[in-house]
Design an enzyme around this catalytic site. Structure first.
Site, mmCIF file in Angstrom:
data_model
loop_
_atom_site.group_PDB
_atom_site.id
_atom_site.type_symbol
_atom_site.label_atom_id
_atom_site.label_comp_id
_atom_site.label_asym_id
_atom_site.label_seq_id
_atom_site.Cartn_x
_atom_site.Cartn_y
_atom_site.Cartn_z
ATOM 1 N N GLY A 31 -4.700 8.690 0.467
ATOM 2 C CA GLY A 31 -5.505 7.487 0.657
ATOM 3 C C GLY A 31 -4.910 6.546 1.688
ATOM 4 O O GLY A 31 -5.623 5.965 2.515
ATOM 5 N N ARG A 34 7.846 15.013 -3.465
ATOM 6 C CA ARG A 34 7.890 13.553 -3.295
ATOM 7 C C ARG A 34 9.259 12.984 -3.664
ATOM 8 O O ARG A 34 9.673 11.973 -3.100
ATOM 9 C CB ARG A 34 6.781 12.892 -4.124
ATOM 10 N N LYS A 48 -17.169 14.698 1.952
ATOM 11 C CA LYS A 48 -18.207 13.693 2.182
ATOM 12 C C LYS A 48 -18.007 12.886 3.455
ATOM 13 O O LYS A 48 -16.903 12.425 3.739
ATOM 14 C CB LYS A 48 -18.255 12.730 0.986
ATOM 15 N N GLY A 78 -3.360 14.408 1.436
ATOM 16 C CA GLY A 78 -4.492 14.917 0.674
ATOM 17 C C GLY A 78 -4.576 16.429 0.646
ATOM 18 O O GLY A 78 -3.563 17.129 0.703
#
Length: 395
Positions: free
Chosen positions: A375, A36, A202, A352
């Protein structure tokens, strides 16, 4: 693009506030992965070349206690940034106050200063993450112009992005510009055929993404733990597999609306324990009682490869199995191999766990774009407006 970029700003002699995403993994006070920080270098170097004075800042970790502050100081990040820029980065261990203001006032063109973790302000009433107007105004007072290059927090309305942008001429940096080009381009103007691949645990985490991509993509391939809720909706038994029982009806309605666009696994790697060393087997159809699905099977990989042939745009978010366990990483790894071997396709990995998987498996340099924000990229794929980008000055 409609928003100003760093190239649209007058930078010579200006104090340039740069919100970066330096939320890097740390262990025992040492940075374990500096990707990053590396990703911010093009924007920082451009500002320096144009004669700007840089005040760079970021959050790091979660700050709930005084102990959290000790282990999440930005000092090691400032030191690593200094090495990568090959110039001194002055570190001020404060988020406000006279020492910071004085140091900023003393900056000369070509110099860089970093101040302390923006989330330190959250110990006193969540001022950073609740976008306290006084804090945003204060930080804005330290500079002449603002550059947001932190895509990882662009889906949040914080004092360090939206708060500052509401007071200064602002622009996005090269990193956010690249995210908008690839992810925004894929969703809004994809070269077709456009295939989306969604994995992860999920259905509930990705309902909006699935529905948005079913509208936009030619095919949506489903893997990972979320597949078992769809299996149940098909009337299959799932054994001890991850299941969101309250989302089975939703999965059924998604399949009905999909009109053949949704492609589900046809076989599963199962084991009797959530353990890398548990004996495993491949099953088609029902998953036996006492077993749980931990990866997609070989026939599913063949099916996915067939669906991906000829694709011109591919977006992938979420692993195909429990990739952290080597014995159940095959589906994710072989999917990576299929993607890097696609001819003339733009392949985008939406941050992610799928980004982590591609990096750990060594495919990072062979992918068109790997998003830096999990996100944020999910919300972008969902078609949501990201506040951190919306707040930036229009061209």
């Amino acid at each position: 693009m409609a928003k100003k970029t760093v190239e649209d700003l007058q930078l010579d002699g200006k104090t340039v506030l740069v919100r970066a995403d330096f939320n890097v993994p740390m262990k025992d006070g040492k940075i374990t992965n500096d990707n990053r920080i590396q990703a911010a270098l093009p924007t920082l170097n451009y500002i320096l070349e144009k004669g700007g004075k840089i005040v760079v800042f970021s959050h790091l970790g979660r700050i709930k206690t005084e102990e959290d502050k000790a282990k999440n100081t930005m000092k090691p990040v400032a030191e690593r940034l200094s090495e990568l820029l090959n110039k001194e980065v002055t570190f001020i261990p404060q988020t406000r106050g006279e020492a910071l203001e004085h140091a900023v006032a003393q900056l000369q063109p070509g110099e860089v200063l970093m101040f302390e973790n923006t989330r330190f302000e959250d110990l006193d009433g969540k001022k950073e993450s609740k976008n306290d107007p006084e804090l945003g105004k204060y930080w804005a007072s330290l500079g002449d112009v603002f550059v947001n290059d932190a895509f990882g927090t662009a889906h949040r309305e914080h004092a360090s992005n939206v708060g500052i942008a509401s007071h200064l001429d602002s622009a996005v940096g090269f990193l956010i510009q690249k995210e908008i080009k690839f992810i925004g381009g894929a969703v809004d103007h994809p070269e077709r055929p456009f295939v989306a691949i969604l994995g992860g645990a999920k259905v509930s985490d990705k309902i909006g993404v699935i529905e948005n991509l079913l509208d936009k993509a030619d095919k949506v391939l489903i893997g990972g733990g979320m597949a078992y809720t769809f299996f149940k909706a098909q009337g299959k038994e799932v054994g001890n597999s991850l299941l969101e029982a309250d989302k089975v009806d939703l999965a059924k309605s998604i399949m009905e609306k999909a009109g053949g666009k949704l492609v589900l696994p046809v076989d599963t790697v199962v084991a009797q324990a959530f353990d890398n060393d548990a004996p495993s087997k491949v099953v088609s159809g029902d998953i036996p009682e006492g077993f749980e699905g931990l990866d997609i099977g070989p026939e599913t990989l063949k099916l996915f490869e067939k669906e991906l042939q000829g694709a011109k745009t591919v977006v992938w978010n979420g692993p195909m199995g429990v990739f952290e366990m080597p014995n159940f990483a095959k589906g994710t790894k072989e999917l990576c191999e299929i993607l890097v071997n696609l001819k003339d396709a733009i392949v985008i990995i939406g941050g992610g766990d799928s980004a982590t998987a591609a990096q750990q498996l060594g495919y990072e340099d062979q992918i068109s774009h790997i998003s830096t924000g999990g996100g944020a990229s999910l919300e972008y794929l969902e078609g949501k407006v990201l506040p951190g980008i919306a707040a930036i000055s229009d061209k």
